[in-house]
Design a protein around this motif. Structure first.
Motif, PDB file in Angstrom:
ATOM      1  N   ASN A   1      37.387  44.556  49.313  1.00  0.00           N
ATOM      2  CA  ASN A   1      38.015  44.974  48.054  1.00  0.00           C
ATOM      3  C   ASN A   1      38.522  43.756  47.294  1.00  0.00           C
ATOM      4  O   ASN A   1      38.779  42.706  47.873  1.00  0.00           O
ATOM      5  N   THR A   2      38.655  43.910  45.996  1.00  0.00           N
ATOM      6  CA  THR A   2      39.214  42.848  45.173  1.00  0.00           C
ATOM      7  C   THR A   2      39.932  43.455  43.995  1.00  0.00           C
ATOM      8  O   THR A   2      39.786  44.636  43.682  1.00  0.00           O
ATOM      9  N   SER A   3      40.726  42.629  43.324  1.00  0.00           N
ATOM     10  CA  SER A   3      41.406  43.016  42.086  1.00  0.00           C
ATOM     11  C   SER A   3      40.687  42.386  40.911  1.00  0.00           C
ATOM     12  O   SER A   3      40.646  41.161  40.802  1.00  0.00           O
ATOM     13  N   GLY A   4      40.151  43.229  40.032  1.00  0.00           N
ATOM     14  CA  GLY A   4      39.643  42.684  38.783  1.00  0.00           C
ATOM     15  C   GLY A   4      40.771  42.132  37.943  1.00  0.00           C
ATOM     16  O   GLY A   4      40.590  41.201  37.154  1.00  0.00           O
ATOM     17  N   HIS A   5      41.965  42.710  38.108  1.00  0.00           N
ATOM     18  CA  HIS A   5      43.089  42.298  37.264  1.00  0.00           C
ATOM     19  C   HIS A   5      43.904  41.165  37.878  1.00  0.00           C
ATOM     20  O   HIS A   5      45.002  40.862  37.397  1.00  0.00           O
ATOM     21  N   LYS A   6      43.399  40.531  38.914  1.00  0.00           N
ATOM     22  CA  LYS A   6      44.026  39.305  39.414  1.00  0.00           C
ATOM     23  C   LYS A   6      43.103  38.142  39.042  1.00  0.00           C
ATOM     24  O   LYS A   6      42.980  37.800  37.881  1.00  0.00           O
ATOM     25  N   TYR A   7      42.427  37.560  40.019  1.00  0.00           N
ATOM     26  CA  TYR A   7      41.560  36.441  39.675  1.00  0.00           C
ATOM     27  C   TYR A   7      40.192  36.886  39.165  1.00  0.00           C
ATOM     28  O   TYR A   7      39.325  36.053  38.916  1.00  0.00           O
ATOM     29  N   GLY A   8      40.044  38.215  38.960  1.00  0.00           N
ATOM     30  CA  GLY A   8      38.903  38.718  38.190  1.00  0.00           C
ATOM     31  C   GLY A   8      39.128  38.567  36.705  1.00  0.00           C
ATOM     32  O   GLY A   8      38.236  38.858  35.899  1.00  0.00           O
ATOM     33  N   LEU A   9      40.366  38.159  36.326  1.00  0.00           N
ATOM     34  CA  LEU A   9      40.709  37.715  34.969  1.00  0.00           C
ATOM     35  C   LEU A   9      40.739  38.825  33.938  1.00  0.00           C
ATOM     36  O   LEU A   9      40.499  38.607  32.745  1.00  0.00           O
ATOM     37  N   VAL A  10      41.065  40.054  34.363  1.00  0.00           N
ATOM     38  CA  VAL A  10      41.154  41.206  33.470  1.00  0.00           C
ATOM     39  C   VAL A  10      42.589  41.712  33.482  1.00  0.00           C
ATOM     40  O   VAL A  10      43.307  41.570  34.471  1.00  0.00           O
ATOM     41  N   TYR A  11      43.004  42.326  32.368  1.00  0.00           N
ATOM     42  CA  TYR A  11      44.309  42.980  32.331  1.00  0.00           C
ATOM     43  C   TYR A  11      44.360  44.111  33.367  1.00  0.00           C
ATOM     44  O   TYR A  11      43.341  44.697  33.723  1.00  0.00           O
ATOM     45  N   PRO A  12      45.571  44.489  33.825  1.00  0.00           N
ATOM     46  CA  PRO A  12      45.661  45.627  34.747  1.00  0.00           C
ATOM     47  C   PRO A  12      45.297  46.925  34.029  1.00  0.00           C
ATOM     48  O   PRO A  12      45.480  47.039  32.815  1.00  0.00           O
ATOM     49  N   GLY A  13      44.778  47.925  34.769  1.00  0.00           N
ATOM     50  CA  GLY A  13      44.530  47.847  36.160  1.00  0.00           C
ATOM     51  C   GLY A  13      43.092  48.175  36.517  1.00  0.00           C
ATOM     52  O   GLY A  13      42.606  49.259  36.210  1.00  0.00           O
TER      53      GLY A  13
END
Length: 469
Positions: free
Chosen positions: A278-290
């Motif tokens: 799993n990953t967060s697009g809104h972390k180092y994927g560089l997108v606003y949350p969420g």
């Protein structure tokens, strides 16, 4: 005025304290307005009036760009802002009504599967989520269900599953175990083993273990957990006991950093035991949350009975999510970032963040009586502690409060089980924190340390408990 409708008794003065007042100096003449805070107003207000009230209250929040505590993205380019606003009304779950957005989601899954070296990126399965917490829970659910199927096929009980992980995992894993009735087995961190590294893993794994979580970017410190060493320890467990335990990689931050900054590091689907990431697009994927992402090596790793198929939105749509309706804007923004940056652009952005993190880490080490825990050379995150001094009357909590007076949010918190007596501070470097801002932070840090050293600081006991953000 707010009208004559009343709910319950009370003195007029106390009622006024529970209203929002709008001064006509800041609006059009004659628009003095008083609206209740805790119930619906009796009548409508002008859009500009409602906007100003909400806008003014939100100004009391901290400056997101100066928040060095959060991993969540706080900046995107103007075209991305425009795209975000244009797509806010799209419901991501309704793939029949919004097939183009659904196709973009599928492309993002394939791009990530390729980035993470799935054997056949087109054959990998995955989904977008509201964040990496939901994505992690989906990974955990898939591990649990696959374990249940294996147990039932072998005639074994399925009533006491457990999940093995570091004591430094993010709180979403505690939630998963609590909500879905899985026993958490925490391997304590220590000065010798700062992360889950396979040491003594055999003592925690048994026939009821649904899987092991490896974290690429520990919340507390930003350090990677060595997936290859964890896998090797599990290989030995299988050789000794026959137990075949799989790995889920919580790559909330590191899964969008390691492919660009440490491309030769083996942590993803190149490691055979890794079945999901799993990953967060809104972390180092560089997108606003969420927005988050959950991917499985192939369709055999995601039990089919976890996938629901709904047809009342206009077509037969498979869905695997804890959430249902959510905006599609973040998915489109993620696709924008993928197209906008490409591999080289991501590498340059993440390298710039790491350069700032390393620069800051060295600056912090020289700014006071600090000992670095790490330098930000995994994900661009680092932590530090105070050097022991029995005569010092201030601590890192005091420093955190002093930095807040300058607008900087830098948390101080105790480490998890195994190192709970150690308090650290942590800085997260995100896209948008320039070297100029980093230097401004170091100037303020030195100033606040000098203030505490000269005044002694308040000191005193602090509440115990871990940090989970």
């Amino acid at each position: 005025m707010s009208g004559s409708r009343r709910r319950g008794g009370g003195h007029r003065l106390s009622e006024q304290r529970e209203t929002v007042s709008l001064n006509p100096v800041f609006t059009r003449p004659g628009e003095a307005t008083e609206l209740p805070r805790f119930r619906l107003p009796d009548a409508e207000s002008l859009p500009e009036t409602a906007y100003q009230i909400v806008h003014d209250e939100a100004m009391l929040d901290g400056n997101a760009r100066l928040n060095l505590a959060t991993f969540v993205g706080t900046w995107m380019e103007e075209p991305a802002d425009r795209l975000y606003a244009e797509a806010a009304d799209k419901n991501m779950i309704d793939k029949d009504e919004y097939p183009a957005t659904a196709a973009v989601e599928a492309r993002c899954v394939t791009m990530l599967a390729d980035l993470w070296h799935a054997p056949d990126p087109r054959g990998a399965v995955g989904t977008s989520t509201v964040g990496s917490s939901e994505a992690a829970m989906l990974g955990g659910l898939a591990l649990k269900r696959a374990w249940q199927h294996r147990c039932r096929a072998a005639g074994h009980p399925t009533d006491r599953p457990n999940l093995v992980m570091s004591s430094a995992v993010q709180v979403c894993w505690e939630k998963f175990c609590n909500y879905f009735e899985v026993e958490p087995r925490y391997v304590p961190v220590s000065m010798e083993h700062k992360v889950l590294d396979g040491h003594d893993l055999a003592a925690y794994v048994d026939e009821s273990t649904i899987g092991v979580v490896a974290v690429m970017g520990v919340t507390y410190t930003g350090m990677y957990e060595p997936v290859v060493r964890i896998a090797a320890a599990l290989d030995q467990v299988q050789a000794d006991t026959g137990l075949d335990v799989k790995i889920h990689v919580d790559g909330a931050s590191g899964a969008m950093v390691a492919p660009f900054l440490q491309p030769d590091l083996l942590w993803d689907f190149r490691v055979e035991r890794v079945v999901s990431i799993n990953t967060s697009g809104h972390k180092y994927g560089l997108v606003y949350p969420g927005v988050g992402w959950a991917l499985w090596r192939d369709e055999t790793c995601l039990p089919d009975d976890l996938v629901f198929r709904v047809d009342y939105l206009g077509g037969d749509m498979p869905t695997f999510a804890l959430n249902f309706s959510r905006p599609g804007a973040q998915v489109l923004a993620q696709y924008y970032v993928f197209l906008r940056l490409g591999f080289d652009g991501f590498r340059r952005v993440q390298q710039a963040c790491q350069d700032v993190a390393v620069h800051l880490a060295h600056g912090v080490a020289q700014a006071g009586p600090f000992e670095l825990w790490n330098e930000g050379r995994d994900i661009p995150v680092f932590a530090w502690s105070l050097r022991p001094d029995p005569h010092r009357t201030w601590d890192l909590h005091d420093l955190s409060e002093r930095l807040r007076t300058r607008g900087w949010l830098v948390p101080a918190y105790p480490m998890p089980e195994g190192l709970a007596d150690l308090t650290v501070q942590r800085v997260v470097v995100r896209n948008g924190l320039s070297l100029d801002l980093a230097e401004a932070f170091l100037t303020d840090l030195r100033s606040q340390v000098e203030h505490l050293e000269s005044t002694g600081g308040p000191g005193g006991p602090r509440p115990s408990g871990g940090f989970r953000h």
